[in-house]
Scaffold this active site. Structure first.
Site, short mmCIF file in Angstrom:
data_model
loop_
_atom_site.label_atom_id
_atom_site.label_comp_id
_atom_site.label_asym_id
_atom_site.label_seq_id
_atom_site.Cartn_x
_atom_site.Cartn_y
_atom_site.Cartn_z
N GLY A 34 -30.56 -72.64 3.94
CA GLY A 34 -31.82 -72.69 3.22
C GLY A 34 -31.54 -73.44 1.93
CB ALA A 35 -32.95 -76.59 0.62
CD GLU A 36 -35.84 -73.92 -0.95
OE1 GLU A 36 -35.27 -73.24 -0.07
OE2 GLU A 36 -36.70 -74.78 -0.68
CE1 TYR A 89 -29.86 -74.58 8.68
CE2 TYR A 89 -29.47 -76.68 9.75
CZ TYR A 89 -29.16 -75.75 8.77
OH TYR A 89 -28.15 -76.02 7.89
NE ARG A 106 -38.03 -73.73 8.48
CZ ARG A 106 -37.37 -74.36 7.50
NH1 ARG A 106 -36.83 -75.55 7.71
NH2 ARG A 106 -37.27 -73.81 6.31
CB ALA A 249 -19.98 -94.90 -0.54
N GLY A 277 -26.19 -79.58 3.08
CA GLY A 277 -26.13 -78.91 1.78
C GLY A 277 -25.53 -79.79 0.68
CG ASP A 280 -29.44 -78.07 -0.78
OD1 ASP A 280 -30.48 -78.68 -1.10
OD2 ASP A 280 -29.22 -77.66 0.37
CG ASP A 316 -26.46 -74.78 5.39
OD1 ASP A 316 -25.81 -75.03 6.42
OD2 ASP A 316 -27.70 -74.95 5.30
O1 KDG Z 1 -30.37 -79.02 2.41
C1 KDG Z 1 -29.83 -78.23 3.44
C2 KDG Z 1 -30.97 -77.67 4.21
O2 KDG Z 1 -31.55 -78.70 4.94
C3 KDG Z 1 -30.54 -76.59 5.16
O3 KDG Z 1 -30.00 -75.49 4.48
C4 KDG Z 1 -31.67 -76.15 6.03
O4 KDG Z 1 -33.22 -75.45 4.38
C5 KDG Z 1 -32.99 -76.12 5.36
C6 KDG Z 1 -34.06 -76.96 5.90
O5 KDG Z 1 -35.19 -76.52 5.84
O6 KDG Z 1 -33.79 -78.07 6.36
#
Ligand code: KDG
Length: 338
Positions: A34-36, A89, A106, A249, A277, A280, A316
């Site tokens: 989860g990105a956050e 996911y 989801r 890169a 991740g 993030d 992640d």
């Molecule tokens: O940035 C990483 C996210 O992509 C991963 O944790 C999954 O939150 C996610 C998403 O909705 O893609």
């Protein structure tokens, strides 16, 4: 240290081991993402006080996900546990000539179905310095879009700084025909810090960034963002040059409304262990520098080094410390004066 509130969906990630494709793999490895939350774990490891605001299923999977966050130092007392399902996911990391596969499962998750009224923002944000959220939450549907906007507005009203990562995921917006442009615009209008590049700004502002150099495109997009969004002070992104499936890169760019552009020089990253991740981890590194009041140059170098380091960690989360990142910053190209 800063007090940071992160708002977003907690996901279980099910990944195929090694180079296997999803359709062939007899086993899947379970991780939490989860990105956050990824940003929150990084910031907690850098010494900040982080609280996650989210909604999970009131079952063993929700419990496992929350336990994992707590293990890495993120406060979870504001996570709601309700009847329903966790978002998942599926990931296969790809191989030569074959890109990574990401499958979302989801729709209808406990988080996606939570109504805007589920969150009491003035209480949740009391005492916070920062709110971090991303473009994934509003992409999940009308409920979460309203909740994200309510969170950002409440933060703005309470004097809590807003950090917003564009994280544009077309697949999610297409699933419910959400008006990405209007909704993201509303959120960015509340942001102090924006993680977005010229492609994200093209989606939101309709600008065509056709300058020859990637850096010029980002600077043009940043100028448009500062003009459109009155509270915005910083725009940060990485510039990515793909090499192959195991290698790219990355350079870092931090544009300040009043301080101009700070750059972190391009770093070769590879062979990549796990790139999920990475964005993030970069965002968390930049937020760490801003929270500490570091110079833009030091901030962007720390952010880029944090993002690069994530590529060495499976899962992640960027399970590294400030000292680990500083050690990488200290190597040659990341020559930061302290
Ligand atoms: O940035 C990483 C996210 O992509 C991963 O944790 C999954 O939150 C996610 C998403 O909705 O893609």
């Amino acid at each position: 240290s800063a007090r940071v509130v992160c708002f977003g969906e907690l996901l279980l990630r099910l990944s195929a081991p090694g180079r296997e494709k999803l359709l062939q793999s007899p086993q899947l490895e379970v991780r939490v993402g989860g990105a956050e939350a990824n940003v929150g774990v990084s910031l907690a490891r850098f010494g900040h006080r982080v609280d996650m605001v989210s909604t999970v299923a009131d079952n063993a999977l929700g419990e496992a996900v929350v336990g994992e966050l707590r293990r890495h130092g993120v406060g979870t007392s504001a996570v709601r546990h309700v009847p329903g399902r966790m978002g998942l996911y599926f990931l296969a990391p790809g191989a030569i000539h074959r890109p990574a596969e990401v499958l979302y499962d989801r729709a209808g998750s406990a988080f996606a179905l939570a109504a805007e009224e589920a969150y009491d923002w003035p209480a949740l944000l009391a005492g916070a310095d920062w709110l971090h959220l991303s473009g994934i939450t509003p992409a999940l549907g009308a409920n979460t879009a309203a909740a994200a906007l309510a969170a950002a507005r409440a933060a703005r009203a309470a004097g809590v700084k807003v950090s917003f990562d564009g994280n544009f995921r077309p697949k999610l917006w297409e699933a419910w025909e959400g008006d990405a442009r209007a909704i993201l615009r509303g959120l960015m209008a509340e942001a102090d810090v924006l993680f977005a590049d010229h492609r994200d700004m093209g989606v939101v502002l309709g600008g065509q960034y056709a300058q020859a150099e990637p850096l010029q495109r980002v600077e043009a997009a940043a100028a448009d963002a500062f003009a459109a969004f009155p509270h915005l002070q910083w725009l940060a992104c990485t510039l990515r040059s793909p090499r192959n499936v195991d290698h790219h890169a990355l350079a870092g760019v931090l544009v300040g409304r009043s301080s101009g552009t700070a750059l972190a020089p391009q770093e070769e990253v590879g062979p990549i262990v796990d790139r999920i991740g990475g964005g993030d981890a970069f965002a968390a590194g930049v937020l760490h520098g801003l929270a500490r009041g570091w110079e833009p140059e030091r901030t962007i170098r720390f952010g880029l080094a944090a993002g690069c380091l994530k590529h060495s960690v499976p899962g992640d989360f960027n399970l590294v410390s400030e000292a680990d990142v500083e050690a990488l910053v200290g190597e040659g190209r990341y020559d930061v004066k302290r």
